[in-house]
Design a protein around this motif. Sequence first.
Motif, PDB file in Angstrom:
ATOM      1  N   ALA A  26      38.541  28.625  46.151  1.00  0.00           N
ATOM      2  CA  ALA A  26      39.660  27.806  45.669  1.00  0.00           C
ATOM      3  C   ALA A  26      40.984  28.491  46.007  1.00  0.00           C
ATOM      4  O   ALA A  26      41.951  27.853  46.427  1.00  0.00           O
ATOM      5  CB  ALA A  26      39.529  27.579  44.167  1.00  0.00           C
ATOM      6  N   LEU A  27      41.003  29.805  45.869  1.00  0.00           N
ATOM      7  CA  LEU A  27      42.231  30.558  46.146  1.00  0.00           C
ATOM      8  C   LEU A  27      42.545  30.595  47.647  1.00  0.00           C
ATOM      9  O   LEU A  27      43.679  30.834  48.047  1.00  0.00           O
ATOM     10  CB  LEU A  27      42.091  31.987  45.596  1.00  0.00           C
ATOM     11  CG  LEU A  27      43.372  32.806  45.493  1.00  0.00           C
ATOM     12  CD1 LEU A  27      44.348  32.187  44.494  1.00  0.00           C
ATOM     13  CD2 LEU A  27      43.077  34.250  45.077  1.00  0.00           C
ATOM     14  N   SER A  28      41.518  30.343  48.471  1.00  0.00           N
ATOM     15  CA  SER A  28      41.730  30.446  49.923  1.00  0.00           C
ATOM     16  C   SER A  28      42.360  29.191  50.518  1.00  0.00           C
ATOM     17  O   SER A  28      42.687  29.152  51.710  1.00  0.00           O
ATOM     18  CB  SER A  28      40.399  30.739  50.630  1.00  0.00           C
ATOM     19  OG  SER A  28      39.607  29.564  50.659  1.00  0.00           O
ATOM     20  N   VAL A  29      42.549  28.154  49.697  1.00  0.00           N
ATOM     21  CA  VAL A  29      43.171  26.921  50.210  1.00  0.00           C
ATOM     22  C   VAL A  29      44.650  27.211  50.499  1.00  0.00           C
ATOM     23  O   VAL A  29      45.330  27.834  49.681  1.00  0.00           O
ATOM     24  CB  VAL A  29      43.045  25.770  49.179  1.00  0.00           C
ATOM     25  CG1 VAL A  29      43.775  24.522  49.662  1.00  0.00           C
ATOM     26  CG2 VAL A  29      41.578  25.465  48.903  1.00  0.00           C
ATOM     27  N   MET A  30      45.103  26.764  51.629  1.00  0.00           N
ATOM     28  CA  MET A  30      46.504  27.003  52.052  1.00  0.00           C
ATOM     29  C   MET A  30      47.481  26.574  50.961  1.00  0.00           C
ATOM     30  O   MET A  30      47.389  25.464  50.436  1.00  0.00           O
ATOM     31  CB  MET A  30      46.759  26.203  53.339  1.00  0.00           C
ATOM     32  CG  MET A  30      48.187  26.164  53.759  1.00  0.00           C
ATOM     33  SD  MET A  30      48.547  27.386  54.997  1.00  0.00           S
ATOM     34  CE  MET A  30      48.333  26.427  56.469  1.00  0.00           C
ATOM     35  N   GLY A  31      48.373  27.454  50.601  1.00  0.00           N
ATOM     36  CA  GLY A  31      49.419  27.123  49.622  1.00  0.00           C
ATOM     37  C   GLY A  31      49.029  27.371  48.176  1.00  0.00           C
ATOM     38  O   GLY A  31      49.873  27.345  47.285  1.00  0.00           O
ATOM     39  N   VAL A  32      47.748  27.611  47.931  1.00  0.00           N
ATOM     40  CA  VAL A  32      47.290  27.821  46.543  1.00  0.00           C
ATOM     41  C   VAL A  32      47.545  29.267  46.124  1.00  0.00           C
ATOM     42  O   VAL A  32      47.208  30.200  46.848  1.00  0.00           O
ATOM     43  CB  VAL A  32      45.790  27.458  46.403  1.00  0.00           C
ATOM     44  CG1 VAL A  32      45.206  27.980  45.088  1.00  0.00           C
ATOM     45  CG2 VAL A  32      45.611  25.951  46.492  1.00  0.00           C
ATOM     46  N   VAL A  33      48.172  29.423  44.930  1.00  0.00           N
ATOM     47  CA  VAL A  33      48.401  30.780  44.424  1.00  0.00           C
ATOM     48  C   VAL A  33      47.679  31.019  43.093  1.00  0.00           C
ATOM     49  O   VAL A  33      47.664  32.133  42.577  1.00  0.00           O
ATOM     50  CB  VAL A  33      49.911  31.092  44.226  1.00  0.00           C
ATOM     51  CG1 VAL A  33      50.652  31.043  45.547  1.00  0.00           C
ATOM     52  CG2 VAL A  33      50.554  30.165  43.194  1.00  0.00           C
ATOM     53  N   PHE A  34      47.096  29.955  42.528  1.00  0.00           N
ATOM     54  CA  PHE A  34      46.405  30.067  41.249  1.00  0.00           C
ATOM     55  C   PHE A  34      45.094  29.293  41.355  1.00  0.00           C
ATOM     56  O   PHE A  34      45.096  28.107  41.714  1.00  0.00           O
ATOM     57  CB  PHE A  34      47.303  29.483  40.149  1.00  0.00           C
ATOM     58  CG  PHE A  34      46.728  29.522  38.759  1.00  0.00           C
ATOM     59  CD1 PHE A  34      45.858  30.525  38.345  1.00  0.00           C
ATOM     60  CD2 PHE A  34      47.085  28.538  37.818  1.00  0.00           C
ATOM     61  CE1 PHE A  34      45.350  30.556  37.059  1.00  0.00           C
ATOM     62  CE2 PHE A  34      46.587  28.559  36.518  1.00  0.00           C
ATOM     63  CZ  PHE A  34      45.719  29.574  36.149  1.00  0.00           C
ATOM     64  N   ALA A  35      43.977  29.973  41.089  1.00  0.00           N
ATOM     65  CA  ALA A  35      42.671  29.326  41.207  1.00  0.00           C
ATOM     66  C   ALA A  35      41.815  29.645  39.985  1.00  0.00           C
ATOM     67  O   ALA A  35      41.854  30.759  39.460  1.00  0.00           O
ATOM     68  CB  ALA A  35      41.962  29.804  42.470  1.00  0.00           C
ATOM     69  N   VAL A  36      41.058  28.646  39.566  1.00  0.00           N
ATOM     70  CA  VAL A  36      40.233  28.804  38.367  1.00  0.00           C
ATOM     71  C   VAL A  36      38.863  28.177  38.610  1.00  0.00           C
ATOM     72  O   VAL A  36      38.763  27.158  39.298  1.00  0.00           O
ATOM     73  CB  VAL A  36      40.893  28.086  37.145  1.00  0.00           C
ATOM     74  CG1 VAL A  36      40.125  28.385  35.867  1.00  0.00           C
ATOM     75  CG2 VAL A  36      42.352  28.486  36.982  1.00  0.00           C
ATOM     76  N   ILE A  37      37.827  28.808  38.076  1.00  0.00           N
ATOM     77  CA  ILE A  37      36.516  28.156  38.047  1.00  0.00           C
ATOM     78  C   ILE A  37      36.069  28.058  36.600  1.00  0.00           C
ATOM     79  O   ILE A  37      36.194  29.016  35.830  1.00  0.00           O
ATOM     80  CB  ILE A  37      35.464  28.874  38.946  1.00  0.00           C
ATOM     81  CG1 ILE A  37      34.155  28.064  38.980  1.00  0.00           C
ATOM     82  CG2 ILE A  37      35.194  30.303  38.500  1.00  0.00           C
ATOM     83  CD1 ILE A  37      33.192  28.492  40.085  1.00  0.00           C
ATOM     84  N   PHE A  38      35.609  26.869  36.221  1.00  0.00           N
ATOM     85  CA  PHE A  38      35.107  26.610  34.869  1.00  0.00           C
ATOM     86  C   PHE A  38      33.592  26.441  34.964  1.00  0.00           C
ATOM     87  O   PHE A  38      33.127  25.531  35.659  1.00  0.00           O
ATOM     88  CB  PHE A  38      35.711  25.318  34.306  1.00  0.00           C
ATOM     89  CG  PHE A  38      37.214  25.335  34.213  1.00  0.00           C
ATOM     90  CD1 PHE A  38      37.850  25.934  33.132  1.00  0.00           C
ATOM     91  CD2 PHE A  38      37.990  24.736  35.204  1.00  0.00           C
ATOM     92  CE1 PHE A  38      39.248  25.938  33.041  1.00  0.00           C
ATOM     93  CE2 PHE A  38      39.384  24.736  35.121  1.00  0.00           C
ATOM     94  CZ  PHE A  38      40.006  25.340  34.031  1.00  0.00           C
ATOM     95  N   ILE A  39      32.845  27.292  34.301  1.00  0.00           N
ATOM     96  CA  ILE A  39      31.385  27.226  34.396  1.00  0.00           C
ATOM     97  C   ILE A  39      30.783  27.001  33.007  1.00  0.00           C
ATOM     98  O   ILE A  39      30.934  27.833  32.108  1.00  0.00           O
ATOM     99  CB  ILE A  39      30.817  28.523  35.021  1.00  0.00           C
ATOM    100  CG1 ILE A  39      31.460  28.771  36.387  1.00  0.00           C
ATOM    101  CG2 ILE A  39      29.302  28.442  35.133  1.00  0.00           C
ATOM    102  CD1 ILE A  39      31.161  30.139  36.972  1.00  0.00           C
ATOM    103  N   GLU A  40      30.130  25.849  32.884  1.00  0.00           N
ATOM    104  CA  GLU A  40      29.553  25.504  31.582  1.00  0.00           C
ATOM    105  C   GLU A  40      28.346  26.394  31.274  1.00  0.00           C
ATOM    106  O   GLU A  40      27.513  26.631  32.145  1.00  0.00           O
ATOM    107  CB  GLU A  40      29.117  24.029  31.619  1.00  0.00           C
ATOM    108  CG  GLU A  40      28.691  23.481  30.282  1.00  0.00           C
ATOM    109  CD  GLU A  40      28.408  21.980  30.340  1.00  0.00           C
ATOM    110  OE1 GLU A  40      28.691  21.290  29.363  1.00  0.00           O
ATOM    111  OE2 GLU A  40      27.896  21.496  31.388  1.00  0.00           O
ATOM    112  N   ASN A  41      28.282  26.881  30.032  1.00  0.00           N
ATOM    113  CA  ASN A  41      27.121  27.668  29.595  1.00  0.00           C
ATOM    114  C   ASN A  41      26.642  27.093  28.272  1.00  0.00           C
ATOM    115  O   ASN A  41      27.159  27.398  27.209  1.00  0.00           O
ATOM    116  CB  ASN A  41      27.533  29.142  29.440  1.00  0.00           C
ATOM    117  CG  ASN A  41      26.362  30.033  29.026  1.00  0.00           C
ATOM    118  OD1 ASN A  41      25.405  29.552  28.423  1.00  0.00           O
ATOM    119  ND2 ASN A  41      26.459  31.299  29.350  1.00  0.00           N
TER     120      ASN A  41
END
Length: 336
Positions: A260-275
Amino acid sequence: MKTALTSEIKELLSTPKNCVIVGHKNPDGDAVGSCLGLDLFLKSIGQKSQVVMPNDFPDFLKWLPSTDTILNFEKQNIQSVKVLENADVIFTLDFNSLSRVATMQETLEKSNACFVMIDHHQKPDTYAQITYSDTTMGSTCEMVYHVIDALEGQQHITPQIATLLYTGIMTDTGSFRFPSTTALTHRVTAALIEYGANNAEIHQNVYDTNSKSRIKLLGVALENLVVLQEYHTAYITLSQKELDENNFKKGDTEGFVNYALSVMGVVFAVIFIENKQENIVKISLRSKGDFSVNEFSRTHYNGGGHTNAAGGRSLLSLEKTVTQFMSILPNYKNQL
Ligand code: 5GP
Ligand code: MN
């Protein structure tokens, strides 16, 4: 490392002690590498030492030297408690707050041992008698190398110790690419190769041992990627159902957030993983530049970490967690 700190550690280890080394819950490459690296070093200088982890660690680290000696507090509880109760010294590595050891916290709080913290996370708590905290360090493994160096123990660095420390430095610096990677990091890494770490083999063992189901799960994660151009932000969700359908194993989602962070222009990336087992949503946050995901996670997700890499959790459902995230994002628009 400061001279006063070196003297304190030298003094502490000037007589034989029962040492116990603990890492954080869901130990990563840096936690496993630093704990076992220090453990083998302490043994080689005549100390008694035992590593106790709060729970199991991912399969992609199982090839590391001496992982079979680790006690798992969750699975080998009685033995682990006994070892901790008998400890003269407890080294806590790669975390900054006792809450990071989950169910092991109570046993640690009861202990009369001398606590030594070696850690690179921001805002360390003050539970340790000896604190070696340096937030400019890219990994705890690099700090363990500096401890060995300060104790003039380089002759004890075996290929096993070098392999363990190299692995943690490599994983915590994103293979030497995060800004925390310095010239000193590379000098330490070069020394570790000289001491017998086989760099090419380590990279292969960690990164080229994917199961087919992990790659399929990555496909699902990439399919779920949402890019919010307006906020220079991207996020990924993974539901429990998606994890189950793809035979999820601990460690399988490691590194997914970086896509997600590697997308051009992105400076903030998050992953939400349900547990569903723990009834939480595990959250991993990454950033580029000045935007502090440590602060963001402390404020919203009861978590923490570093400026550019942090973790936390939400007690809301996966959907509500994402809705809430979307509602707070506008407050950060001028920082992103
Ligand atoms: P990850 O997203 O890979 O789980 O963690 C990123 C960084 O944040 C790591 O340095 C990790 O130790 C830290 N971290 C992860 N989860 C938590 C948490 O719940 N609390 C705090 N204080 N730090 C966390
Ligand atoms: Mn670390």
